[in-house]
Design a protein around this motif. Structure first.
Motif, PDB file in Angstrom:
ATOM      1  N   PRO A   1       0.974  -1.239   0.127  1.00 18.14           N
ATOM      2  CA  PRO A   1      -0.002  -0.105   0.051  1.00 18.14           C
ATOM      3  C   PRO A   1       1.148   1.271  -0.113  1.00 18.14           C
ATOM      4  CG  PRO A   1      -0.092  -1.122   2.116  1.00 18.14           C
ATOM      5  CD  PRO A   1       0.676  -2.042   1.214  1.00 18.14           C
ATOM      6  N   HIS A   2       2.113   1.024   0.259  1.00 19.25           N
ATOM      7  CA  HIS A   2       3.084   2.331   0.294  1.00 19.25           C
ATOM      8  C   HIS A   2       3.437   2.662  -0.861  1.00 19.25           C
ATOM      9  CE1 HIS A   2       2.777   1.332   4.791  1.00 19.25           C
ATOM     10  NE2 HIS A   2       2.799   2.746   4.809  1.00 19.25           N
ATOM     11  N   HIS A   3       3.165   1.780  -2.041  1.00 16.41           N
ATOM     12  CA  HIS A   3       3.791   1.916  -3.434  1.00 16.41           C
ATOM     13  C   HIS A   3       2.563   2.086  -4.216  1.00 16.41           C
ATOM     14  CE1 HIS A   3       7.957   1.741  -2.400  1.00 16.41           C
ATOM     15  NE2 HIS A   3       7.722   1.076  -1.687  1.00 16.41           N
ATOM     16  N   GLN A   4       2.534   2.940  -5.223  1.00 15.91           N
ATOM     17  CA  GLN A   4       1.420   3.209  -6.316  1.00 15.91           C
ATOM     18  C   GLN A   4       0.128   2.766  -5.947  1.00 15.91           C
ATOM     19  OE1 GLN A   4       1.987   4.396  -9.033  1.00 15.91           O
ATOM     20  NE2 GLN A   4       4.182   3.784  -9.922  1.00 15.91           N
ATOM     21  N   LEU A   5      -0.271   3.324  -4.733  1.00 15.13           N
ATOM     22  CA  LEU A   5      -1.619   3.131  -4.075  1.00 15.13           C
ATOM     23  C   LEU A   5      -1.899   1.487  -4.095  1.00 15.13           C
ATOM     24  CD1 LEU A   5      -3.736   5.797  -5.890  1.00 15.13           C
ATOM     25  CD2 LEU A   5      -2.839   5.891  -3.516  1.00 15.13           C
TER      26      LEU A   5
END
Length: 224
Positions: free
Chosen positions: A170-174
Motif C-alpha cells: 500500500p505504500h507503493h503506487q496506491l
C-alpha cells in the motif's frame, strides 16, 4: 501502519476497486462484489467504526487491510469453514485481540473446521463463544503470501508467493502490483510485452530482471 483507518482514501493504505480485488486475488468479480457487499458492507462492519470501503456500486473501493481480510476469508471458505462460523469468529477475534481488522492479523490459524488464533505463540484458542483452549498442532494456512509488521498487521501481499518479486504494497503506487523495491508497475511491463516488445528489451529499459518481467506477465495472464 496505524490500525485506525480514516474514512477517506489516504496515502499508505492502498486503494482497490472490485476489479482490482478480483485481479489481485484471481477471483470472479461477481463473487468479490457479492462478498464485499454482504460481509464487509454489512456483517463485518457492524459495531466497527473503522471504515472498510468507499463509494457505491462499480465505484466501490477498499483499502489494503480489507483486501487481505478478503483473501483470508476466501481461503477459509475454500477449506470448508462455513460463512456463519467465519462471521462469528471474526467478531470474537476482533474483540479478543482488540483489532479492527482481525483477518489482517498474523495470529489467524485454522484446523479446517474452526478458526483459531494465537495469544502467546503456543496457546491456541478456539475462536467461538466458549473460547475453549485447544493445543492441537495447527499449520498456518495463509502467511506464506503475506508480510506482517511488528504489530502483527498485514504489511504487504505477494500474489505469486515470496519467491517472485511481484508485490502488493500500500505504500507503493496506491497498492497496485509493483516490482519489489521499485515503483515500477507490473502492469507497465505487461503492457509493453503485449505490445510486442521482447522481455530482454523491457528488462533493460526498466532496469529489472527478466524474471521480474516474466512474473508480471504471469500475474496478468492469470488475472485475464
Amino acid at each position: 501502519m496505524n490500525a485506525e483507518v480514516k474514512k477517506k482514501p489516504s496515502l499508505g493504505i492502498g486503494l482497490y476497486t472490485i476489479p482490482d480485488v478480483a485481479k489481485i486475488l484471481h477471483l470472479d468479480r461477481t463473487l468479490v462484489r457479492r462478498w464485499l457487499n454482504e460481509y464487509w458492507g454489512n456483517q463485518f462492519t457492524e459495531g466497527n467504526k473503522n471504515f472498510s470501503s468507499w463509494g457505491q456500486g462499480r465505484e466501490k473501493a477498499v483499502h489494503f487491510f480489507t483486501l487481505i481480510e478478503f483473501y483470508v476469508f476466501y481461503q477459509l471458505r475454500i477449506q470448508g469453514v462455513s460463512a456463519q462460523n467465519i462471521v462469528k469468529s471474526y467478531e470474537v477475534i476482533r474483540n479478543e485481540l482488540k483489532t479492527p481488522f482481525p483477518f489482517a492479523n498474523s495470529s489467524i490459524l485454522t484446523d479446517r473446521k474452526k478458526i483459531f488464533y494465537t495469544t502467546d505463540g503456543e496457546l491456541i484458542i478456539n475462536a467461538d463463544k466458549s473460547k475453549q483452549i485447544n493445543f492441537k498442532a495447527i499449520i498456518e494456512q495463509f502467511c506464506h503470501k503475506i508480510d506482517f509488521d511488528k504489530d502483527r498487521l498485514a504489511l504487504r501481499y505477494w500474489p505469486l508467493g515470496k519467491g517472485k518479486n511481484l508485490v502488493v504494497d500500500p505504500h507503493h503506487q496506491l497498492g497496485q502490483p509493483t516490482i519489489k523495491s521499485t515503483n515500477i508497475l507490473a502492469e507497465t511491463l505487461y503492457a509493453m510485452h503485449t505490445a510486442g516488445e521482447k522481455i530482454s528489451f523491457i528488462s533493460s529499459l526498466y532496469d529489472v530482471t527478466e524474471s521480474d518481467v516474466k512474473a508480471s506477465i504471469e500475474f496478468f495472464n492469470k488475472a485475464a
